[in-house]
Design an enzyme around this catalytic site. Structure first.
Site, PDB file in Angstrom:
ATOM      1  N   GLY A   1       0.954  -1.049  -0.269  1.00  0.00           N
ATOM      2  CA  GLY A   1       0.027   0.126  -0.192  1.00  0.00           C
ATOM      3  C   GLY A   1       0.509   1.043  -0.306  1.00  0.00           C
TER       4      GLY A   1
ATOM      5  N   CYS B   1       4.973  -6.276   1.235  1.00  0.00           N
ATOM      6  CA  CYS B   1       5.628  -4.676   1.717  1.00  0.00           C
ATOM      7  C   CYS B   1       5.100  -4.191   2.162  1.00  0.00           C
ATOM      8  CB  CYS B   1       4.953  -4.041   0.123  1.00  0.00           C
ATOM      9  SG  CYS B   1       6.179  -2.791   0.480  1.00  0.00           S
ATOM     10  N   TYR B   2       3.962  -2.927   2.064  1.00  0.00           N
ATOM     11  CA  TYR B   2       3.269  -2.105   3.634  1.00  0.00           C
ATOM     12  C   TYR B   2       2.522  -3.243   4.283  1.00  0.00           C
ATOM     13  CZ  TYR B   2      -0.361   0.785   6.103  1.00  0.00           C
ATOM     14  OH  TYR B   2      -0.471   1.477   6.394  1.00  0.00           O
TER      15      TYR B   2
ATOM     16  N   HIS C   1       7.717  -7.767  -3.314  1.00  0.00           N
ATOM     17  CA  HIS C   1       6.424  -8.436  -4.126  1.00  0.00           C
ATOM     18  C   HIS C   1       6.010  -9.683  -5.122  1.00  0.00           C
ATOM     19  CE1 HIS C   1       3.748  -4.546  -3.191  1.00  0.00           C
ATOM     20  NE2 HIS C   1       5.050  -4.131  -3.741  1.00  0.00           N
TER      21      HIS C   1
ATOM     22  N   SER D   1     -23.285 -10.212 -26.328  1.00  0.00           N
ATOM     23  CA  SER D   1     -22.120  -9.446 -28.058  1.00  0.00           C
ATOM     24  C   SER D   1     -21.148  -9.820 -28.409  1.00  0.00           C
ATOM     25  CB  SER D   1     -21.179  -8.258 -26.957  1.00  0.00           C
ATOM     26  OG  SER D   1     -20.002  -9.121 -26.177  1.00  0.00           O
ATOM     27  N   GLY D   2     -21.412 -10.988 -28.047  1.00  0.00           N
ATOM     28  CA  GLY D   2     -20.307 -11.263 -29.129  1.00  0.00           C
ATOM     29  C   GLY D   2     -19.055 -11.561 -28.158  1.00  0.00           C
ATOM     30  N   GLY D   3     -18.873 -11.184 -27.875  1.00  0.00           N
ATOM     31  CA  GLY D   3     -17.603 -11.390 -26.446  1.00  0.00           C
ATOM     32  C   GLY D   3     -17.149 -12.333 -25.480  1.00  0.00           C
ATOM     33  N   VAL D   4     -16.233 -12.526 -24.957  1.00  0.00           N
ATOM     34  CA  VAL D   4     -16.158 -13.889 -24.238  1.00  0.00           C
ATOM     35  C   VAL D   4     -17.057 -13.866 -23.245  1.00  0.00           C
ATOM     36  CG1 VAL D   4     -14.594 -15.384 -22.970  1.00  0.00           C
ATOM     37  CG2 VAL D   4     -14.163 -14.326 -25.233  1.00  0.00           C
ATOM     38  N   ASP D   5     -17.043 -12.692 -22.397  1.00  0.00           N
ATOM     39  CA  ASP D   5     -17.966 -12.698 -20.974  1.00  0.00           C
ATOM     40  C   ASP D   5     -19.390 -13.263 -20.811  1.00  0.00           C
ATOM     41  OD1 ASP D   5     -15.562 -12.343 -20.045  1.00  0.00           O
ATOM     42  OD2 ASP D   5     -15.604 -10.060 -19.451  1.00  0.00           O
ATOM     43  N   SER D   6     -19.584 -12.116 -22.232  1.00  0.00           N
ATOM     44  CA  SER D   6     -21.329 -12.621 -21.849  1.00  0.00           C
ATOM     45  C   SER D   6     -22.246 -13.988 -22.604  1.00  0.00           C
ATOM     46  CB  SER D   6     -22.280 -11.304 -22.748  1.00  0.00           C
ATOM     47  OG  SER D   6     -22.057 -11.672 -24.717  1.00  0.00           O
ATOM     48  N   SER D   7     -20.297 -13.966 -23.691  1.00  0.00           N
ATOM     49  CA  SER D   7     -21.211 -15.436 -23.555  1.00  0.00           C
ATOM     50  C   SER D   7     -20.709 -16.937 -22.840  1.00  0.00           C
ATOM     51  CB  SER D   7     -20.321 -16.088 -25.399  1.00  0.00           C
ATOM     52  OG  SER D   7     -20.051 -15.234 -25.866  1.00  0.00           O
TER      53      SER D   7
END
Ligand code: XMP
Length: 519
Positions: A57, A84-85, A176, A229-235
């Protein structure tokens, strides 16, 4: 809440907190990120984590009122890893001392940690070569470690680079381990979750079964509509929901006339013909292109498309009759963004097109079966559900489509030229086996005509720009280093095969300062 073993990541606002979650998910561990303000005693008791990680952070623990976890976290009896933080928080809370940063002790970038202590549980697979490369990014530093802790590793700028209290299973590192620049960082996470007793039970197969059961419980015999939409997520969301409730789901695919070559046909064929999912194919290209006629300002374009999309979706969704639920492909990063420690972006760079306004406007309840997943997990789930690999691996495509890849005014003629050029370019990338290495690639048609010579004649045609970037999440990006041969072969093909373009350029801008799309 999920039945899986849970790990809690307390977010103190680091830029890379999401990467911690990704590393853990890769190890089949279910984890959630919560901003430190939300982590109260009651929250901890309800969440019942098997282990806790404190993120990095930007603040300084030496400042009064700086971010802290509730002190009850140390009494849970579960392993804690501070980064780290997060390390500084642990040291300060448990009786050590942290000093505010001075230029001389600040350390940013690559460093090498040498082993100084032994802990086979946490350090298994580390220091095989005597030292490890790590990524440091800190101003403050620990000046005195807390009682019970010992030093396991040290670097020139961080004498307490790795500290541990094995009896309580508290571990704290200054660097990190989640970033790529700590090449062996994954091993530390692996060790940490093993010593915490995680079963590695977070798999996509298990997730699929649970998600289906959850959707059935939520929806009952109600009707669901889903904007595709034809995108991966909505499909992926649509296929999963269809598996859960069959024809209670209807998808609405709004074709705004700004899609890529063959895109509409492919989406319809896949959903209607292959999956047999009820699908309304709304060809509204006249409406959208009419409204965009003469519009050249990027924000006006985006807002026009966003508003029309909502209107059109609403109109067609009404045909379904009596739908109570709206399905969305919301992902975990979107969820984190909306509750994140640092809040969302403070300046609007672009008005992103989404259907966010819909649920309230239409009085619908949301079904969001991907809310707990990262993009790569959505792809894995798509795979699990049997979606074709070529579909799952498709590059992201923005909601406003080709409108924002055609700077200036849009005409049907320009869109046609752009579609053809884009198809040639993507074909080139596929032929050279580069598609999966690239996060996103497309052509932008520039609003300039230039003079050329082809055969014995003069040409006066459009110039276009090729764009290809690598990225992890679209927030930052680098241009892809194509070979000169690839670029010249592609330029030649586009100019020969696409009437209307006589000049090809390659966009070598990274993000920032550029953005991925041109508008
Ligand atoms: P920028 O251009 O902002 O794009 O660097 C970052 C990523 O977001 C996509 N993008 C969008 N996606 N609706 C979307 O669904 C939008 O309005 C939109 N604008 C940009 C872009 O394609 C890239 O992957």
């Amino acid at each position: 809440m999920t039945q899986h073993d849970r790990l809690l990541i307390v977010d103190f606002g680091s830029q890379v907190t999401q990467l911690i979650a990704r590393r853990l998910r890769e190890l089949n561990v279910y984890c959630e990120i919560h901003p430190y303000q939300n982590v109260t005693d009651a929250f901890l008791a309800a969440f019942a984590p098997r282990a806790v990680i404190f993120s990095g952070g930007p603040d300084s623990v030496t400042r009064a009122g700086s971010p802290r976890p509730p002190q009850s976290v140390y009494a849970l009896g579960v392993p804690i890893l501070g980064i780290c933080y997060g390390q500084q928080v642990m040291m300060q809370d448990l009786g050590g001392r942290v000093e505010a940063g001075e230029h001389a002790t600040a350390e940013f970038g690559r460093a090498y940690v040498e082993q100084t202590g032994k802990d086979d549980d946490f350090l298994f697979g580390w220091f095989l070569e005597g030292r490890e490369q790590v990524w440091m990014s800190h101003g403050d530093h620990v000046a005195e470690i807390a009682p019970g802790f010992q030093v396991l590793g040290t670097s020139p700028g961080a004498p307490f680079a790795i500290t541990a209290d094995p009896a309580r299973r508290f571990y704290a590192v200054q660097f990190h381990p989640e970033v790529h620049h700590t090449p062996n960082g994954r091993t530390l996470y692996e060790n940490f979750i093993r010593l915490a007793g995680f079963r590695g039970d977070w798999t996509m197969g298990a997730y699929r079964e649970e998600a289906i059961a959850k959707i059935r419980t939520q929806v009952g015999d109600g009707k669901v509509i889903c904007g595709l939409s034809g995108g991966v997520d909505s499909s992926v969301a649509a296929v999963l929901i269809h598996e859960a409730i069959g024809d209670q789901l209807t998808c609405v695919f709004v074709d705004h006339g700004l899609l890529r070559q063959n895109e509409a046909a492919e989406v319809v064929a896949m959903f209607r013909d292959h999956y047999n999912i009820p699908l309304i194919h709304a060809d509204e290209s006249d409406l959208f292109l009419g409204a965009l006629d003469g519009v050249s300002d990027p924000e006006v374009k985006r807002k026009t498309i966003g508003k029309l999309f909502i209107d059109v979706f609403q109109k067609h969704a009404a045909e379904v009759g009596g739908a109570e639920f709206l399905a969305q492909g919301t992902l975990y990063p979107d969820v984190i963004e909306s509750v994140s420690f640092s809040g969302g972006p403070s300046v609007t760079i672009k008005s992103h097109h989404n259907v966010g306004g819909l649920p309230e406007k239409m009085g619908l309840k949301l079904v969001e079966p991907l809310r707990e997943l990262f993009k790569d997990e959505v792809r894995a789930l798509g795979h699990e559900l049997g979606l074709p690999a070529s579909f799952i691996g498709r590059h992201p495509f923005p909601g406003p489509g080709l409108a924002i890849r055609c700077p200036g005014e849009i005409t049907r003629e320009k869109l046609e030229i752009l579609r053809k050029a884009d198809a040639v370019y993507i074909d080139q990338i596929r032929r050279h086996g580069l598609y999966d290495e690239i996060w996103q690639a497309f052509v932008a048609l520039l609003p300039v005509r230039t003079v050329g010579v082809m055969g014995d004649g003069r040409t006066y045609d459009y110039a276009c720009a090729l764009r290809a970037v690598t990225s992890v999440d679209g927030m930052t990006a680098d241009y892809y280093p194509f070979s000169h041969d690839f670029l010249s072969e592609t330029a030649t093909r586009i100019i020969n095969e696409v009437k209307g373009i006589n000049r090809v350029t390659y966009d070598i801008t990274s993000k920032p300062p550029g953005t991925i799309e041109w508008e």
